[in-house]
Scaffold this motif. Structure first.
Motif, PDB file in Angstrom:
ATOM      1  N   VAL A 294       0.894  -1.270  -0.119  1.00  0.00           N
ATOM      2  CA  VAL A 294       0.090  -0.030   0.042  1.00  0.00           C
ATOM      3  C   VAL A 294       0.860   1.335   0.326  1.00  0.00           C
ATOM      4  O   VAL A 294       1.944   1.207   0.857  1.00  0.00           O
ATOM      5  CB  VAL A 294      -0.701   0.049   1.187  1.00  0.00           C
ATOM      6  CG1 VAL A 294      -1.677   1.284   1.252  1.00  0.00           C
ATOM      7  CG2 VAL A 294      -1.691  -1.221   1.327  1.00  0.00           C
ATOM      8  N   ARG A 312      -3.027   1.230   9.232  1.00  0.00           N
ATOM      9  CA  ARG A 312      -2.077   0.319   9.613  1.00  0.00           C
ATOM     10  C   ARG A 312      -2.636  -0.729  10.835  1.00  0.00           C
ATOM     11  O   ARG A 312      -2.533  -1.628  11.081  1.00  0.00           O
ATOM     12  CB  ARG A 312      -1.025   1.094  10.442  1.00  0.00           C
ATOM     13  CG  ARG A 312       0.094   1.612   9.198  1.00  0.00           C
ATOM     14  CD  ARG A 312       1.126   2.545   9.942  1.00  0.00           C
ATOM     15  NE  ARG A 312       1.988   2.870   8.927  1.00  0.00           N
ATOM     16  CZ  ARG A 312       2.812   3.999   9.066  1.00  0.00           C
ATOM     17  NH1 ARG A 312       2.787   4.638  10.244  1.00  0.00           N
ATOM     18  NH2 ARG A 312       3.663   4.377   7.977  1.00  0.00           N
ATOM     19  N   ILE A 320       3.019  -0.498   4.700  1.00  0.00           N
ATOM     20  CA  ILE A 320       2.497   0.672   3.996  1.00  0.00           C
ATOM     21  C   ILE A 320       3.344   2.134   3.831  1.00  0.00           C
ATOM     22  O   ILE A 320       3.975   2.260   4.924  1.00  0.00           O
ATOM     23  CB  ILE A 320       1.074   1.218   4.956  1.00  0.00           C
ATOM     24  CG1 ILE A 320       0.174  -0.058   4.868  1.00  0.00           C
ATOM     25  CG2 ILE A 320       0.457   2.429   4.494  1.00  0.00           C
ATOM     26  CD1 ILE A 320      -0.900   0.073   5.901  1.00  0.00           C
TER      27      ILE A 320
END
Length: 344
Positions: A294, A312, A320
């Protein structure tokens, strides 16, 4: 104009006709038959070319025809064989049989996706495939002479070349694909990490076809990143530009989900990511099993930090990376992570 799917008719050349001829020379009585064979018809060959990025050349020439061979001549002269018709196509072109198929629609996309139907998948630069073979030349009357038939007038016509209707489909080859809703910042991000220059504007669907960018890493490493047209809910049914997205995403090794973490379009970043994953799984469950990561974009806008924490918590095992593509923040860290994800 970008064309990534087109139906064509290919026709190889026919062989030349054999000749009926008799030797006629001074002081050579009863020279006998000397008709030569016809030339071979030209083949239709597809060649993958890395300098060709779409199928627009076939949009103006959907009828691909090779020349026929020349007829045989006297004095046992063979007719000239026709040259092959070589058609350059992009690397990543798939060829399907198109007989008894309707015009391309999102439903047909699913119907023809059976790997068993594929004629050829041109994945390497310079790779060639004989699509239609040219016909053999006919035989001249010299082949029909015998002790009992000294003046034959028989000959054979050249064979017809192979022909058929084919569906050519381009599926972009890239190491990673940028997936996200319209206006998530995919094009801006690709501009920052590569030399590609996709269109950037403040309205949805500015990217109408896949754009490839090359990301350079240290020690001469590099990777190709595809900016895929924006995805919306229902893309697996062909809504929006979903069919464009689904076709080209199948080639990517990893998926990079670009999320508007600030929610500037009025949507929830967590909901966006869940919907994107759902659309991928509805189209092909095997695609949803590939590695994915991501990119939390638009970190410079209000509310981004709070939404990042929510992302998260919802996806604790997924990498991420927060960035601001517009301001160029976090780009260096993203490139380091990208090299790690691609094992470069």
């Amino acid at each position: 104009m970008f064309v990534d799917r087109i139906k064509v008719f290919a026709q190889a050349g026919s062989g030349g006709r054999g000749s009926v001829s008799f030797r006629r020379e001074k002081f050579v009585p009863k020279g006998g038959p000397d008709g030569g064979d016809g030339g071979r018809g030209g083949d239709v060959i597809l060649r993958a070319d890395r300098h060709t990025d779409n199928l627009s050349n076939l949009f103006y020439e959907p009828l691909i025809k090779a020349k026929s061979g020349a007829h045989g001549m006297g004095k046992k002269k063979h007719g000239r064989s026709a040259p092959s018709k070589i058609v350059k196509v992009p690397v990543g072109t798939i060829v399907w049989p198109a007989e008894n198929r309707k015009s391309p629609t999102p439903n047909v996309e699913r119907a023809i996706s059976n790997p068993e139907d594929v004629i050829v998948d041109l994945t390497g630069d310079g790779q060639e495939f004989l699509l239609c073979r040219g016909g053999a030349g006919g035989k001249g009357n010299v082949h029909f002479k015998s002790s009992r038939n000294r003046a034959p007038r028989e000959y054979t016509e050249g064979e017809e070349g192979e022909s058929g209707h084919f569906l050519l489909e381009l599926r972009t080859i890239a190491d990673a694909g940028l997936i996200g809703y319209p206006n998530a910042g995919k094009s801006t991000l690709l501009r920052k990490i590569s030399a590609a220059r996709p269109k950037v504007a403040a309205y949805p669907f500015t990217t109408l076809h896949p754009i490839i960018g090359v990301v350079e890493f240290s020690e001469y490493g590099r990777a190709t990143i595809a900016d895929i047209p924006g995805l919306i809910e229902g893309a697996h049914r062909g809504l929006g530009l979903g069919h464009e997205f689904l076709r080209h995403i199948t080639r990517c090794r990893i998926f990079l989900f670009v999320v508007d973490v600030a929610g500037s379009e009025g949507r929830s970043p967590v909901g966006d990511l869940q919907q994107l994953r759902k659309e991928l799984d509805l189209y092909d469950p095997l695609l949803s099993q590939r590695p994915w990561f991501v990119i939390a974009n638009k970190m410079d806008l209000p509310g981004a930090d709070e939404n990042l924490n929510a992302l998260r918590k919802k996806f604790p095992k997924i990498d991420i990376v927060p960035v601001s593509a517009a301001k160029g923040e976090g780009i260096d860290e993203l490139k380091k992570r990208l090299a790690k994800w691609l094992e470069l």
